[in-house]
Design a protein around this motif. Structure first.
Motif, PDB file in Angstrom:
ATOM      1  N   UNK A 212       1.051  -1.215   0.058  1.00 57.20           N
ATOM      2  CA  UNK A 212       0.095  -0.011  -0.041  1.00 57.20           C
ATOM      3  C   UNK A 212       0.949   1.315  -0.041  1.00 57.20           C
ATOM      4  N   UNK A 213       1.969   1.243   0.789  1.00 62.37           N
ATOM      5  CA  UNK A 213       2.960   2.378   0.774  1.00 62.37           C
ATOM      6  C   UNK A 213       3.539   2.764  -0.328  1.00 62.37           C
ATOM      7  N   UNK A 214       4.023   1.352  -1.154  1.00 63.65           N
ATOM      8  CA  UNK A 214       4.708   1.527  -2.465  1.00 63.65           C
ATOM      9  C   UNK A 214       3.726   2.294  -3.405  1.00 63.65           C
ATOM     10  N   UNK A 215       2.540   2.013  -3.527  1.00 65.16           N
ATOM     11  CA  UNK A 215       1.479   2.719  -4.271  1.00 65.16           C
ATOM     12  C   UNK A 215       1.169   3.904  -3.850  1.00 65.16           C
ATOM     13  N   UNK A 216       1.186   4.307  -2.576  1.00 67.66           N
ATOM     14  CA  UNK A 216       1.001   5.417  -2.111  1.00 67.66           C
ATOM     15  C   UNK A 216       2.184   6.467  -2.742  1.00 67.66           C
ATOM     16  N   UNK A 217       3.458   6.107  -2.292  1.00 72.58           N
ATOM     17  CA  UNK A 217       4.490   7.155  -2.649  1.00 72.58           C
ATOM     18  C   UNK A 217       4.732   7.188  -4.141  1.00 72.58           C
ATOM     19  N   UNK A 218       4.480   6.156  -4.889  1.00 71.52           N
ATOM     20  CA  UNK A 218       4.356   5.949  -6.439  1.00 71.52           C
ATOM     21  C   UNK A 218       3.568   6.678  -7.180  1.00 71.52           C
ATOM     22  N   UNK A 219       2.345   7.214  -6.451  1.00 72.55           N
ATOM     23  CA  UNK A 219       1.270   7.847  -7.205  1.00 72.55           C
ATOM     24  C   UNK A 219       1.856   9.400  -7.512  1.00 72.55           C
ATOM     25  N   UNK A 220       2.082  10.164  -6.471  1.00 72.07           N
ATOM     26  CA  UNK A 220       2.538  11.606  -6.650  1.00 72.07           C
ATOM     27  C   UNK A 220       3.563  11.735  -7.980  1.00 72.07           C
ATOM     28  N   UNK A 221       4.635  11.196  -7.907  1.00 70.52           N
ATOM     29  CA  UNK A 221       5.467  11.573  -9.077  1.00 70.52           C
ATOM     30  C   UNK A 221       5.248  11.157 -10.523  1.00 70.52           C
ATOM     31  N   UNK A 222       4.431   9.758 -10.336  1.00 71.58           N
ATOM     32  CA  UNK A 222       3.610   9.588 -11.528  1.00 71.58           C
ATOM     33  C   UNK A 222       2.704  10.308 -12.300  1.00 71.58           C
ATOM     34  N   UNK A 223       1.964  11.022 -11.454  1.00 68.87           N
ATOM     35  CA  UNK A 223       0.917  11.979 -11.589  1.00 68.87           C
ATOM     36  C   UNK A 223       1.418  13.388 -12.133  1.00 68.87           C
ATOM     37  N   UNK A 224       2.424  13.524 -11.267  1.00 72.17           N
ATOM     38  CA  UNK A 224       3.065  14.978 -11.513  1.00 72.17           C
ATOM     39  C   UNK A 224       3.842  15.087 -12.653  1.00 72.17           C
ATOM     40  N   UNK A 225       4.433  14.092 -13.031  1.00 70.87           N
ATOM     41  CA  UNK A 225       5.138  14.029 -14.790  1.00 70.87           C
ATOM     42  C   UNK A 225       4.164  14.418 -15.604  1.00 70.87           C
ATOM     43  N   UNK A 226       3.004  13.324 -15.455  1.00 64.33           N
ATOM     44  CA  UNK A 226       2.176  13.517 -16.419  1.00 64.33           C
ATOM     45  C   UNK A 226       1.483  15.115 -16.390  1.00 64.33           C
ATOM     46  N   UNK A 227       1.236  15.826 -15.270  1.00 63.24           N
ATOM     47  CA  UNK A 227       0.794  17.091 -15.200  1.00 63.24           C
ATOM     48  C   UNK A 227       1.700  18.191 -15.532  1.00 63.24           C
ATOM     49  N   UNK A 228       3.042  17.861 -15.583  1.00 66.92           N
ATOM     50  CA  UNK A 228       3.864  18.762 -16.256  1.00 66.92           C
ATOM     51  C   UNK A 228       3.808  18.840 -17.557  1.00 66.92           C
ATOM     52  N   UNK A 229       3.474  17.731 -18.329  1.00 71.93           N
ATOM     53  CA  UNK A 229       3.232  17.592 -19.960  1.00 71.93           C
ATOM     54  C   UNK A 229       2.112  18.472 -20.219  1.00 71.93           C
ATOM     55  N   UNK A 230       0.961  18.186 -19.301  1.00 74.68           N
ATOM     56  CA  UNK A 230      -0.470  18.807 -19.513  1.00 74.68           C
ATOM     57  C   UNK A 230      -0.722  19.943 -18.737  1.00 74.68           C
ATOM     58  N   UNK A 231       0.507  20.871 -18.339  1.00 75.40           N
ATOM     59  CA  UNK A 231       0.254  22.105 -17.233  1.00 75.40           C
ATOM     60  C   UNK A 231      -0.730  22.804 -17.886  1.00 75.40           C
ATOM     61  N   UNK A 232      -0.737  23.076 -19.261  1.00 70.75           N
ATOM     62  CA  UNK A 232      -1.721  24.294 -19.384  1.00 70.75           C
ATOM     63  C   UNK A 232      -3.257  23.662 -19.581  1.00 70.75           C
ATOM     64  N   UNK A 233      -3.248  22.418 -19.549  1.00 69.86           N
ATOM     65  CA  UNK A 233      -4.617  21.858 -19.412  1.00 69.86           C
ATOM     66  C   UNK A 233      -5.191  22.000 -18.227  1.00 69.86           C
ATOM     67  N   UNK A 234      -4.424  21.823 -17.189  1.00 70.63           N
ATOM     68  CA  UNK A 234      -4.896  21.738 -15.712  1.00 70.63           C
ATOM     69  C   UNK A 234      -4.991  23.472 -15.299  1.00 70.63           C
ATOM     70  N   UNK A 235      -4.226  24.085 -15.885  1.00 74.31           N
ATOM     71  CA  UNK A 235      -4.085  25.589 -15.563  1.00 74.31           C
ATOM     72  C   UNK A 235      -5.518  26.209 -16.233  1.00 74.31           C
ATOM     73  N   UNK A 236      -6.085  25.800 -17.532  1.00 73.15           N
ATOM     74  CA  UNK A 236      -6.984  26.228 -18.234  1.00 73.15           C
ATOM     75  C   UNK A 236      -8.351  25.810 -17.394  1.00 73.15           C
ATOM     76  N   UNK A 237      -8.115  24.461 -16.746  1.00 73.75           N
ATOM     77  CA  UNK A 237      -9.440  23.975 -15.890  1.00 73.75           C
ATOM     78  C   UNK A 237      -9.144  24.312 -14.451  1.00 73.75           C
ATOM     79  N   UNK A 238      -8.426  25.225 -14.127  1.00 76.60           N
ATOM     80  CA  UNK A 238      -8.214  25.824 -12.672  1.00 76.60           C
ATOM     81  C   UNK A 238      -8.199  24.543 -11.650  1.00 76.60           C
ATOM     82  N   UNK A 239      -7.314  23.711 -12.114  1.00 79.02           N
ATOM     83  CA  UNK A 239      -7.181  22.352 -11.269  1.00 79.02           C
ATOM     84  C   UNK A 239      -5.614  22.774 -10.792  1.00 79.02           C
TER      85      UNK A 239
END
Length: 315
Positions: free
Chosen positions: A190-217
């Motif tokens: 459970x801890x492995x997946x917990x720590x794995x999730x943020x860097x996995x998601x943040x690197x995706x969000x780096x690629x789609x930063x403008x998308x999240x900014x436009x949606x105010x997320x």
């Protein structure tokens, strides 16, 4: 004898085919609401844990029903998430092809569909597996929908850190499905997946930063600099790798698992430090290539949990 009829009704050629195709499109739209690719990732963490819990091949029917109703549980959470996020999904390029954003499914239809899947998964697990697995499944759905989707996602840059707890629950559900209880070994994973999730998601969000900014997320890459994000990605990746190595003493695995976990962890750290090297070289945006780490993190998690299953067969 030939029977003649007046005013015969002529069915246009291909009408039946069109009807079938329309029905098929509706079915595909509802399936798309469940986000099958995310479900695949969740199942990748569920099945190996059942091998670990059984110390070998798990009993067929508890494992089968856990996977079947676990799939419905994840589908329920994802469909309800689509219902809640339908406004921002229309804004973001990455999500604007989802069924609600394209008006292929009505909001009410998505809501009812998600609730039905949730009820089926909860009672299905209770009747065919056990109530512990059922309650864990229901908790995962409610946490993802009520805590992450409705509260955290649009209010804090730490949204995915705590919201990611829902994605860790299949590990506990898989273990409980076989043993009827919880233990330290699934909590480590459970801890492995917990720590794995943020860097996995943040690197995706780096690629789609403008998308999240436009949606105010307010994903972290939207509200923080690349340097801050990469620093956090490195920290969480180290935590993931170190937590993965804890399974060796806790679950008394064979030497295979720690060897594979160490090799995969080294490769993951190499990739995350390569990201930092590109940042230090002045790369930004697409040139920073954050999706390299995102894709590698998927491979890392899949191979790590595969090692869990294979190791369990060797004990």
């Amino acid at each position: 004898m030939t029977v003649l009829t007046n005013n015969p009704t002529t069915v246009p050629a291909g009408a039946a085919t069109t009807a079938r195709r329309t029905a098929g499109e509706v079915v595909r739209a509802y399936v798309a609401l469940t986000k099958p690719r995310i479900i695949e990732l969740l199942l990748i963490t569920t099945l190996p844990v059942m091998f670990l819990a059984a110390r070998g091949l798990p009993d067929l029917w508890p494992a089968t029903w856990t996977m079947v109703f676990g799939t419905l549980s994840a589908g329920s959470a994802n469909a309800l998430n689509c219902y809640i996020d339908r406004d921002i999904d229309e804004v973001m390029r990455r999500t604007r092809r989802r069924p609600l954003a394209r008006h292929q499914v009505s909001p009410r239809g998505a809501l009812v569909f998600g609730v039905i899947l949730g009820a089926l998964s909860t009672f299905g697990l209770a009747l065919t597996v056990n109530w512990i697995a059922a309650w864990l499944s229901l908790a995962a759905i409610l946490f993802y929908v009520l805590v992450y989707s409705m509260i955290l996602k649009r209010r804090t840059s730490q949204n995915i850190v705590w919201g990611g707890i829902a994605g860790c629950m299949p590990v506990l559900i898989g273990w409980a499905g076989i043993t009827g209880e919880l233990a330290w070994a699934p909590l480590v994973l459970f801890g492995v997946v917990f720590f794995w999730t943020p860097p996995h998601t943040w690197t995706l969000a780096m690629r789609y930063r403008e998308d999240y900014a436009a949606a105010a997320v307010p994903m972290l890459p939207v509200v923080a600099s690349d340097r801050v994000v990469v620093r956090q990605v490195i920290a969480y990746t180290w935590a993931t790798v170190l937590c993965s190595l804890l399974l060796w003493p806790v679950a008394a695995t064979t030497p295979l698992y720690p060897a594979v976990a160490a090799a995969l962890g080294a490769a993951c750290l190499f990739e995350v430090y390569a990201l930092r090297r590109r940042l230090n070289a002045g790369k930004t945006g697409v040139d920073l290539r954050p999706m390299r780490f995102f894709h590698w993190s998927n491979i890392y998690l899949a191979l790590l949990f595969l090692a869990v299953a294979v190791d369990s067969l060797l004990v």
